[in-house]
Write a protein that holds these residues in place. Sequence first.
Motif, mmCIF file in Angstrom:
data_model
loop_
_atom_site.group_PDB
_atom_site.id
_atom_site.type_symbol
_atom_site.label_atom_id
_atom_site.label_comp_id
_atom_site.label_asym_id
_atom_site.label_seq_id
_atom_site.Cartn_x
_atom_site.Cartn_y
_atom_site.Cartn_z
ATOM 1 N N UNK A 212 14.113 28.730 70.866
ATOM 2 C CA UNK A 212 14.477 28.709 72.284
ATOM 3 C C UNK A 212 14.658 30.126 72.828
ATOM 4 N N UNK A 213 15.168 31.017 71.988
ATOM 5 C CA UNK A 213 15.317 32.409 72.407
ATOM 6 C C UNK A 213 13.953 33.008 72.734
ATOM 7 N N UNK A 214 12.957 32.642 71.940
ATOM 8 C CA UNK A 214 11.599 33.149 72.167
ATOM 9 C C UNK A 214 11.078 32.721 73.540
ATOM 10 N N UNK A 215 11.499 31.545 73.982
ATOM 11 C CA UNK A 215 11.105 31.042 75.302
ATOM 12 C C UNK A 215 12.046 31.534 76.408
ATOM 13 N N UNK A 216 13.005 32.389 76.006
ATOM 14 C CA UNK A 216 14.012 32.915 76.938
ATOM 15 C C UNK A 216 14.901 31.803 77.509
ATOM 16 N N UNK A 217 15.057 30.745 76.714
ATOM 17 C CA UNK A 217 15.950 29.657 77.078
ATOM 18 C C UNK A 217 17.316 29.939 76.433
ATOM 19 N N UNK A 218 18.067 30.784 77.084
ATOM 20 C CA UNK A 218 19.339 31.260 76.556
ATOM 21 C C UNK A 218 20.322 30.120 76.320
ATOM 22 N N UNK A 219 20.389 29.186 77.264
ATOM 23 C CA UNK A 219 21.380 28.104 77.167
ATOM 24 C C UNK A 219 21.162 27.243 75.926
ATOM 25 N N UNK A 220 19.907 26.844 75.682
ATOM 26 C CA UNK A 220 19.627 25.981 74.525
ATOM 27 C C UNK A 220 19.769 26.752 73.221
ATOM 28 N N UNK A 221 19.432 28.032 73.255
ATOM 29 C CA UNK A 221 19.635 28.872 72.071
ATOM 30 C C UNK A 221 21.112 28.889 71.683
ATOM 31 N N UNK A 222 21.969 29.051 72.662
ATOM 32 C CA UNK A 222 23.414 29.087 72.400
ATOM 33 C C UNK A 222 23.903 27.757 71.838
ATOM 34 N N UNK A 223 23.359 26.650 72.352
ATOM 35 C CA UNK A 223 23.738 25.322 71.841
ATOM 36 C C UNK A 223 23.479 25.237 70.341
ATOM 37 N N UNK A 236 27.445 34.712 60.303
ATOM 38 C CA UNK A 236 27.710 36.028 60.886
ATOM 39 C C UNK A 236 26.577 36.456 61.809
ATOM 40 N N UNK A 237 25.333 36.211 61.385
ATOM 41 C CA UNK A 237 24.191 36.560 62.240
ATOM 42 C C UNK A 237 24.206 35.733 63.520
ATOM 43 N N UNK A 238 24.558 34.452 63.374
ATOM 44 C CA UNK A 238 24.622 33.574 64.541
ATOM 45 C C UNK A 238 25.684 34.067 65.519
ATOM 46 N N UNK A 239 26.835 34.456 65.009
ATOM 47 C CA UNK A 239 27.915 34.944 65.865
ATOM 48 C C UNK A 239 27.543 36.278 66.525
ATOM 49 N N UNK A 240 26.865 37.127 65.781
ATOM 50 C CA UNK A 240 26.422 38.407 66.330
ATOM 51 C C UNK A 240 25.454 38.190 67.491
ATOM 52 N N UNK A 241 24.526 37.250 67.288
ATOM 53 C CA UNK A 241 23.564 36.955 68.333
ATOM 54 C C UNK A 241 24.245 36.309 69.544
ATOM 55 N N UNK A 242 25.191 35.428 69.283
ATOM 56 C CA UNK A 242 25.918 34.800 70.380
ATOM 57 C C UNK A 242 26.601 35.831 71.267
ATOM 58 N N UNK A 243 27.210 36.821 70.653
ATOM 59 C CA UNK A 243 27.912 37.862 71.419
ATOM 60 C C UNK A 243 26.935 38.651 72.290
ATOM 61 N N UNK A 244 25.717 38.836 71.772
ATOM 62 C CA UNK A 244 24.724 39.592 72.539
ATOM 63 C C UNK A 244 24.131 38.769 73.671
ATOM 64 N N UNK A 245 24.266 37.448 73.566
ATOM 65 C CA UNK A 245 23.738 36.574 74.607
ATOM 66 C C UNK A 245 24.758 36.315 75.716
ATOM 67 N N UNK A 246 26.003 36.596 75.430
ATOM 68 C CA UNK A 246 27.065 36.326 76.407
ATOM 69 C C UNK A 246 27.052 37.335 77.551
#
Length: 246
Positions: A212-223, A236-246
């Motif tokens: 979903x991130x590849x499609x720039x669908x930020x909301x679904x990526x976060x889900x 840890x990688x998931x949390x790191x990415x979440x912080x960068x998406x916020x």
Amino acid sequence: MNKFSEQDVINYEDGQMEANELKAFEEALRQDIALQADLKLYKSIKGTLQSELAPDKEDAEFKANLSQFTQEHFKQKTAKPTAKIIAFSKIWYAAAVLVIGLLVWAPWNNNLYSKYNDTEMVSFAERGNNTETLLLEATDAYNSEQYSKAEAILSTLVEEDPKNDMLRFYLGVAQLKSDIEDVSMVRSNLLIVANNHSLLKYDATFFMALSYLKEKNKEECIVWLNKIPQDAGVYDKAQELLKKLE
């Protein structure tokens, strides 16, 4: 059929076998060709992981990770095993999962998708029968970024072994990296792994998020990132990415 378990093989090679079991194990080792093969296979896997993942073979962090992995995934001990002590498919599966967990994800790319989609395929097959040869060809293609070629080979292997979550995981990731038009195929394969009780359950969940991130669908990526629990290797990688998406 000998009495020794997977953990016995690992304990012997790692120098952790109890003294009262050591003599019996070494006696069985002299006579049991299958046990010799299992030990040789584990030595090969351990050596490959050390050379590929730890430039300094005395690296304490690597040893800790390897020790933790073997304790978690080979801890069950059976008095009368009903199958070969360390089956090829199981040891390849386990070792490849370990590699996924220990690989360093490229920190230098500013594109989030490119930064977090880096992974490597590892195979411990020897060229022999057709399946093992195909597996090595898929690995070579995947790691040389020939993802379309890897996808084609992995599709064949998954058709032959549809319950193999490791093959299906790499197929889904290869499809994602090869930019296939039908992204539903990617998610179909990753979803099967994510829904199974597999060692790769949350790795597949993470790559679902990346699709979903590849499609720039930020909301679904976060889900999807929020589906990854704290005890998962990719947390840890998931949390790191979440912080960068916020």
